[in-house]
Motif scaffolding. Sequence first.
Motif, PDB file in Angstrom:
ATOM      1  N   THR A 127     -38.502  12.404 -82.032  1.00  0.00           N
ATOM      2  CA  THR A 127     -38.739  12.780 -80.610  1.00  0.00           C
ATOM      3  C   THR A 127     -37.635  14.392 -80.927  1.00  0.00           C
ATOM      4  O   THR A 127     -37.308  14.228 -81.824  1.00  0.00           O
ATOM      5  N   LYS A 128     -37.469  14.513 -79.723  1.00  0.00           N
ATOM      6  CA  LYS A 128     -36.650  15.809 -79.644  1.00  0.00           C
ATOM      7  C   LYS A 128     -35.636  15.680 -78.310  1.00  0.00           C
ATOM      8  O   LYS A 128     -35.455  15.027 -77.761  1.00  0.00           O
ATOM      9  N   ASN A 129     -34.574  16.839 -78.939  1.00  0.00           N
ATOM     10  CA  ASN A 129     -33.105  16.822 -78.284  1.00  0.00           C
ATOM     11  C   ASN A 129     -33.134  16.987 -77.076  1.00  0.00           C
ATOM     12  O   ASN A 129     -32.165  16.759 -76.179  1.00  0.00           O
ATOM     13  N   THR A 130     -34.069  18.290 -76.571  1.00  0.00           N
ATOM     14  CA  THR A 130     -34.063  18.487 -75.432  1.00  0.00           C
ATOM     15  C   THR A 130     -34.903  19.280 -74.676  1.00  0.00           C
ATOM     16  O   THR A 130     -36.308  19.041 -75.500  1.00  0.00           O
ATOM     17  N   TRP A 131     -35.161  19.474 -73.216  1.00  0.00           N
ATOM     18  CA  TRP A 131     -36.601  20.307 -72.914  1.00  0.00           C
ATOM     19  C   TRP A 131     -36.753  21.164 -73.543  1.00  0.00           C
ATOM     20  O   TRP A 131     -36.103  22.353 -74.096  1.00  0.00           O
ATOM     21  N   GLY A 132     -37.659  21.713 -73.120  1.00  0.00           N
ATOM     22  CA  GLY A 132     -38.513  23.615 -73.653  1.00  0.00           C
ATOM     23  C   GLY A 132     -39.573  23.369 -74.853  1.00  0.00           C
ATOM     24  O   GLY A 132     -40.360  22.049 -74.524  1.00  0.00           O
ATOM     25  N   PHE A 133     -40.150  24.403 -74.978  1.00  0.00           N
ATOM     26  CA  PHE A 133     -41.397  25.415 -75.901  1.00  0.00           C
ATOM     27  C   PHE A 133     -40.768  25.162 -77.236  1.00  0.00           C
ATOM     28  O   PHE A 133     -40.003  26.110 -77.526  1.00  0.00           O
ATOM     29  N   MET A 134     -41.711  24.548 -78.094  1.00  0.00           N
ATOM     30  CA  MET A 134     -41.582  25.166 -79.496  1.00  0.00           C
ATOM     31  C   MET A 134     -42.928  24.321 -80.003  1.00  0.00           C
ATOM     32  O   MET A 134     -43.379  23.577 -80.286  1.00  0.00           O
ATOM     33  N   PRO A 135     -43.509  25.569 -81.250  1.00  0.00           N
ATOM     34  CA  PRO A 135     -44.539  24.889 -81.333  1.00  0.00           C
ATOM     35  C   PRO A 135     -44.164  24.409 -83.284  1.00  0.00           C
ATOM     36  O   PRO A 135     -42.968  24.517 -83.716  1.00  0.00           O
ATOM     37  N   ILE A 136     -45.184  23.705 -83.868  1.00  0.00           N
ATOM     38  CA  ILE A 136     -44.619  22.941 -84.873  1.00  0.00           C
ATOM     39  C   ILE A 136     -46.163  23.005 -85.587  1.00  0.00           C
ATOM     40  O   ILE A 136     -47.045  22.519 -85.273  1.00  0.00           O
ATOM     41  N   LYS A 137     -46.173  23.590 -87.143  1.00  0.00           N
ATOM     42  CA  LYS A 137     -47.556  24.071 -87.237  1.00  0.00           C
ATOM     43  C   LYS A 137     -47.266  22.658 -88.377  1.00  0.00           C
ATOM     44  O   LYS A 137     -45.919  22.249 -88.917  1.00  0.00           O
ATOM     45  N   ILE A 154     -49.468  21.335 -83.253  1.00  0.00           N
ATOM     46  CA  ILE A 154     -48.889  20.717 -82.002  1.00  0.00           C
ATOM     47  C   ILE A 154     -47.798  21.819 -81.553  1.00  0.00           C
ATOM     48  O   ILE A 154     -47.145  22.950 -81.773  1.00  0.00           O
ATOM     49  N   SER A 155     -47.663  21.296 -80.110  1.00  0.00           N
ATOM     50  CA  SER A 155     -45.846  21.617 -79.368  1.00  0.00           C
ATOM     51  C   SER A 155     -45.576  20.688 -78.407  1.00  0.00           C
ATOM     52  O   SER A 155     -45.509  19.755 -78.422  1.00  0.00           O
ATOM     53  N   THR A 156     -44.327  21.447 -78.717  1.00  0.00           N
ATOM     54  CA  THR A 156     -43.243  20.336 -77.267  1.00  0.00           C
ATOM     55  C   THR A 156     -43.881  20.131 -76.201  1.00  0.00           C
ATOM     56  O   THR A 156     -43.873  18.823 -75.719  1.00  0.00           O
ATOM     57  N   GLU A 157     -45.380  20.814 -75.966  1.00  0.00           N
ATOM     58  CA  GLU A 157     -45.479  20.665 -74.958  1.00  0.00           C
ATOM     59  C   GLU A 157     -46.429  19.072 -75.433  1.00  0.00           C
ATOM     60  O   GLU A 157     -47.050  17.793 -73.842  1.00  0.00           O
ATOM     61  N   ASP A 158     -47.398  18.637 -76.086  1.00  0.00           N
ATOM     62  CA  ASP A 158     -47.546  17.344 -76.402  1.00  0.00           C
ATOM     63  C   ASP A 158     -46.751  16.212 -76.255  1.00  0.00           C
ATOM     64  O   ASP A 158     -47.171  15.421 -76.686  1.00  0.00           O
ATOM     65  N   PHE A 159     -45.743  16.091 -76.689  1.00  0.00           N
ATOM     66  CA  PHE A 159     -44.831  15.334 -75.918  1.00  0.00           C
ATOM     67  C   PHE A 159     -44.250  14.880 -74.289  1.00  0.00           C
ATOM     68  O   PHE A 159     -45.028  15.249 -73.779  1.00  0.00           O
ATOM     69  N   VAL A 160     -44.432  12.829 -74.911  1.00  0.00           N
ATOM     70  CA  VAL A 160     -44.764  12.266 -73.193  1.00  0.00           C
ATOM     71  C   VAL A 160     -42.895  12.238 -73.344  1.00  0.00           C
ATOM     72  O   VAL A 160     -42.519  11.684 -74.286  1.00  0.00           O
TER      73      VAL A 160
END
Length: 189
Positions: A111-121, A136-142
């Motif tokens: 889970t992520k705590n807030t909106w926005g963009f972040m890359p994840i290696k 991946i990035s937080t854009e992959d989150f639903v």
Amino acid sequence: LSFTAIIEKPYVMTTYGKVQSTDDFRKLAIKDFSEAGRLFRSKEFYEILKYENERTFYLYDNMRKWSLSEQAMEEFLVGIKQKECIFLTMGRNQRTFRNLKEATREIIHFTKNTWGFMPIKIETVGDFIRVSRPEISTEDFVGNAHEIEYVVRAEKLHGGRNYGALKFVTPYETLTYEVEVLQNQEYDE
């Protein structure tokens, strides 16, 4: 006869309406991050910063020299205190398997705590662990949730204890998920 001049702040028109301040920009980024990204990369963005404090203007001006990516926009919004940093939470941080005979799939919940963009290696430690994508990035989150699937490859295991890990590296943190496989051993309960 007297005239009162009404001076309107400069603005930039977007598909969601006028953007006149960094607060308006934050609201646009929440609604449509890619639309905000187009504005962020345009020279028109300077119009919005004309009436902001000097620090904000120079932060953007300096960032513009290096990168105008989604990550740069994220860091700009965090830097001007219009949003908080994104942090991830894992549902669990380790898994133990016993005597695997075939490849086994497992899922890690995030889970992520807030909106926005972040890359994840995604880095794997141990050649018996495989992931389908190294980034991946937080854009992959639903919403605020995402699942990462990994496979433990039985053919790569040796007898005894096999230690491995998945590391999730972001600009702000590294989360480690440990994997242990006890292969062909007698166990004392």
